[in-house]
Design a protein around this motif. Structure first.
Motif, PDB file in Angstrom:
ATOM      1  N   ILE A  12       0.741  -1.415  -0.010  1.00 29.22           N
ATOM      2  CA  ILE A  12       0.120   0.070   0.286  1.00 29.22           C
ATOM      3  C   ILE A  12       0.721   1.101  -0.149  1.00 29.22           C
ATOM      4  CG2 ILE A  12      -1.832  -1.097   1.116  1.00 29.22           C
ATOM      5  CD1 ILE A  12      -0.682   0.197   3.589  1.00 29.22           C
ATOM      6  N   LEU A  13       0.223   2.546  -0.377  1.00 28.89           N
ATOM      7  CA  LEU A  13       0.922   3.608  -0.301  1.00 28.89           C
ATOM      8  C   LEU A  13       0.676   4.425   0.972  1.00 28.89           C
ATOM      9  CD1 LEU A  13       0.305   4.862  -3.924  1.00 28.89           C
ATOM     10  CD2 LEU A  13       2.168   3.836  -2.993  1.00 28.89           C
ATOM     11  N   VAL A  14       1.655   4.716   1.467  1.00 30.07           N
ATOM     12  CA  VAL A  14       1.515   5.497   2.801  1.00 30.07           C
ATOM     13  C   VAL A  14       2.178   6.987   2.815  1.00 30.07           C
ATOM     14  CG1 VAL A  14       1.219   3.421   4.032  1.00 30.07           C
ATOM     15  CG2 VAL A  14       3.444   4.492   4.034  1.00 30.07           C
ATOM     16  N   GLY A  15       1.833   7.666   3.875  1.00 30.08           N
ATOM     17  CA  GLY A  15       2.427   9.079   3.865  1.00 30.08           C
ATOM     18  C   GLY A  15       2.481   9.709   2.609  1.00 30.08           C
ATOM     19  N   LEU A  16       3.390  10.062   2.167  1.00 28.35           N
ATOM     20  CA  LEU A  16       3.816  10.906   0.882  1.00 28.35           C
ATOM     21  C   LEU A  16       3.652   9.959  -0.213  1.00 28.35           C
ATOM     22  CD1 LEU A  16       6.084  13.774   2.177  1.00 28.35           C
ATOM     23  CD2 LEU A  16       3.526  13.924   1.825  1.00 28.35           C
ATOM     24  N   GLY A  17       3.001   8.813  -0.422  1.00 28.13           N
ATOM     25  CA  GLY A  17       3.174   8.083  -1.258  1.00 28.13           C
ATOM     26  C   GLY A  17       4.356   6.865  -1.420  1.00 28.13           C
ATOM     27  N   PHE A  18       4.750   6.763  -0.199  1.00 30.64           N
ATOM     28  CA  PHE A  18       5.845   5.550   0.061  1.00 30.64           C
ATOM     29  C   PHE A  18       5.030   4.517   0.015  1.00 30.64           C
ATOM     30  CE2 PHE A  18       7.758   9.681   1.582  1.00 30.64           C
ATOM     31  CZ  PHE A  18       8.962   9.547   0.524  1.00 30.64           C
ATOM     32  N   PRO A  19       5.763   3.153  -0.425  1.00 31.03           N
ATOM     33  CA  PRO A  19       5.017   1.874  -0.537  1.00 31.03           C
ATOM     34  C   PRO A  19       5.828   1.467   0.662  1.00 31.03           C
ATOM     35  CG  PRO A  19       7.092   1.876  -2.116  1.00 31.03           C
ATOM     36  CD  PRO A  19       6.822   3.279  -1.747  1.00 31.03           C
ATOM     37  N   ALA A  20       4.326   0.664   1.363  1.00 28.86           N
ATOM     38  CA  ALA A  20       4.623  -0.106   2.673  1.00 28.86           C
ATOM     39  C   ALA A  20       4.160  -1.516   2.484  1.00 28.86           C
ATOM     40  CB  ALA A  20       4.254   0.709   3.781  1.00 28.86           C
ATOM     41  N   GLU A  21       4.753  -2.414   3.012  1.00 23.30           N
ATOM     42  CA  GLU A  21       4.133  -3.747   2.864  1.00 23.30           C
ATOM     43  C   GLU A  21       3.369  -4.158   4.192  1.00 23.30           C
ATOM     44  OE1 GLU A  21       7.125  -6.767   1.561  1.00 23.30           O
ATOM     45  OE2 GLU A  21       6.625  -6.103  -0.703  1.00 23.30           O
ATOM     46  N   VAL A  22       2.131  -4.592   3.840  1.00 27.37           N
ATOM     47  CA  VAL A  22       1.420  -5.092   5.236  1.00 27.37           C
ATOM     48  C   VAL A  22       1.384  -6.723   5.016  1.00 27.37           C
ATOM     49  CG1 VAL A  22      -0.967  -5.143   6.146  1.00 27.37           C
ATOM     50  CG2 VAL A  22      -0.231  -3.184   4.871  1.00 27.37           C
ATOM     51  N   ARG A  23       2.098  -7.275   6.047  1.00 30.91           N
ATOM     52  CA  ARG A  23       2.467  -8.709   5.934  1.00 30.91           C
ATOM     53  C   ARG A  23       1.592  -9.472   6.882  1.00 30.91           C
ATOM     54  NH1 ARG A  23       7.317  -9.545   3.828  1.00 30.91           N
ATOM     55  NH2 ARG A  23       8.638  -7.640   3.170  1.00 30.91           N
ATOM     56  N   SER A  24       0.683  -8.961   7.616  1.00 32.81           N
ATOM     57  CA  SER A  24       0.054  -9.834   8.733  1.00 32.81           C
ATOM     58  C   SER A  24      -1.168  -9.121   8.819  1.00 32.81           C
ATOM     59  CB  SER A  24       0.722 -10.082   9.528  1.00 32.81           C
ATOM     60  OG  SER A  24       0.843  -8.995  10.538  1.00 32.81           O
ATOM     61  N   ALA A  25      -2.355 -10.173   9.550  1.00 34.24           N
ATOM     62  CA  ALA A  25      -3.449  -9.382   9.880  1.00 34.24           C
ATOM     63  C   ALA A  25      -3.334  -8.490  11.048  1.00 34.24           C
ATOM     64  CB  ALA A  25      -4.242 -10.618  10.511  1.00 34.24           C
ATOM     65  N   MET A  26      -2.229  -8.544  11.909  1.00 35.27           N
ATOM     66  CA  MET A  26      -1.884  -7.582  12.969  1.00 35.27           C
ATOM     67  C   MET A  26      -1.469  -6.412  12.448  1.00 35.27           C
ATOM     68  SD  MET A  26      -1.834  -6.621  16.015  1.00 35.27           S
ATOM     69  CE  MET A  26      -2.017  -7.858  17.041  1.00 35.27           C
ATOM     70  N   ASP A  27      -0.850  -6.385  11.138  1.00 34.73           N
ATOM     71  CA  ASP A  27      -0.372  -5.117  10.667  1.00 34.73           C
ATOM     72  C   ASP A  27      -1.508  -4.358  10.066  1.00 34.73           C
ATOM     73  OD1 ASP A  27       2.644  -5.719  10.982  1.00 34.73           O
ATOM     74  OD2 ASP A  27       2.702  -6.560   9.128  1.00 34.73           O
ATOM     75  N   ALA A  28      -2.462  -5.238   9.258  1.00 28.98           N
ATOM     76  CA  ALA A  28      -3.499  -4.583   8.801  1.00 28.98           C
ATOM     77  C   ALA A  28      -4.471  -4.173   9.650  1.00 28.98           C
ATOM     78  CB  ALA A  28      -4.136  -5.775   7.795  1.00 28.98           C
ATOM     79  N   TYR A  29      -4.510  -4.773  10.809  1.00 30.55           N
ATOM     80  CA  TYR A  29      -5.266  -4.333  11.881  1.00 30.55           C
ATOM     81  C   TYR A  29      -4.936  -3.010  12.558  1.00 30.55           C
ATOM     82  CZ  TYR A  29      -7.336  -4.075  16.569  1.00 30.55           C
ATOM     83  OH  TYR A  29      -8.178  -3.411  17.804  1.00 30.55           O
ATOM     84  N   ARG A  30      -3.424  -2.928  12.557  1.00 28.54           N
ATOM     85  CA  ARG A  30      -2.883  -1.558  13.101  1.00 28.54           C
ATOM     86  C   ARG A  30      -3.337  -0.498  12.256  1.00 28.54           C
ATOM     87  NH1 ARG A  30       2.349  -4.858  14.691  1.00 28.54           N
ATOM     88  NH2 ARG A  30       1.736  -5.212  16.908  1.00 28.54           N
ATOM     89  N   TYR A  31      -3.148  -0.580  10.994  1.00 24.56           N
ATOM     90  CA  TYR A  31      -3.374   0.099   9.939  1.00 24.56           C
ATOM     91  C   TYR A  31      -4.942   0.916   9.925  1.00 24.56           C
ATOM     92  CZ  TYR A  31      -3.365   2.760   5.411  1.00 24.56           C
ATOM     93  OH  TYR A  31      -3.467   3.716   4.629  1.00 24.56           O
ATOM     94  N   LEU A  32      -5.734  -0.080  10.009  1.00 26.52           N
ATOM     95  CA  LEU A  32      -6.907  -0.066   9.964  1.00 26.52           C
ATOM     96  C   LEU A  32      -7.749   1.089  11.089  1.00 26.52           C
ATOM     97  CD1 LEU A  32      -8.256  -3.231   8.562  1.00 26.52           C
ATOM     98  CD2 LEU A  32      -8.506  -1.064   7.539  1.00 26.52           C
ATOM     99  N   VAL A  33      -7.104   0.418  12.274  1.00 29.81           N
ATOM    100  CA  VAL A  33      -7.176   1.234  13.549  1.00 29.81           C
ATOM    101  C   VAL A  33      -6.846   2.846  13.472  1.00 29.81           C
ATOM    102  CG1 VAL A  33      -6.690   1.428  15.992  1.00 29.81           C
ATOM    103  CG2 VAL A  33      -7.216  -0.616  15.134  1.00 29.81           C
ATOM    104  N   GLU A  34      -5.821   2.916  12.794  1.00 28.71           N
ATOM    105  CA  GLU A  34      -5.418   4.568  12.754  1.00 28.71           C
ATOM    106  C   GLU A  34      -6.019   5.165  11.644  1.00 28.71           C
ATOM    107  OE1 GLU A  34      -3.060   6.097  14.560  1.00 28.71           O
ATOM    108  OE2 GLU A  34      -2.956   4.158  15.769  1.00 28.71           O
TER     109      GLU A  34
END
Length: 99
Positions: A12-34
């Motif tokens: 996914i793209l985060v911040g100013l368009g930098f790519p980041a990899e969401v590797r687990s359900a926990m990573d995805a959960y943290r992203y969604l909570v924010e």
């Protein structure tokens, strides 16, 4: 491999368009909570609940991955695949009109 790990990360793209990899359900959960409350929608709710269920072991991590990827696609967060970026750069380098 941990049970909440995805077989393939979701880029996914985060911040100013930098790519980041969401590797687990926990990573995805943290992203969604924010995710900003004002922007939350049904896709967000479904993905968040799926990540929670995957963390509890109630569903497969790949199911949560698919729903997180759908959320990311809906909100134009998916990073372009590397081969697409390379191909566009190669085309630009070869065609003087695209520089």
């Amino acid at each position: 491999m941990k049970p909440d790990m995805f077989k393939e990360p979701v880029s996914i793209l985060v911040g100013l368009g930098f790519p980041a990899e969401v590797r687990s359900a926990m990573d995805a959960y943290r992203y969604l909570v924010e995710w900003p409350t004002a922007l939350r929608d049904t896709a967000h709710s479904v993905a968040l609940k799926a990540c929670q269920a995957a963390l509890r072991g109630e569903i497969e991590a790949e199911t949560a991955r698919g729903l997180f990827a759908a959320f990311a696609e809906k909100h134009n967060l998916l990073a372009p695949e590397n081969n697409v970026i390379v191909a566009s750069r190669l085309r630009r380098d070869r065609d003087p009109h695209l520089r």
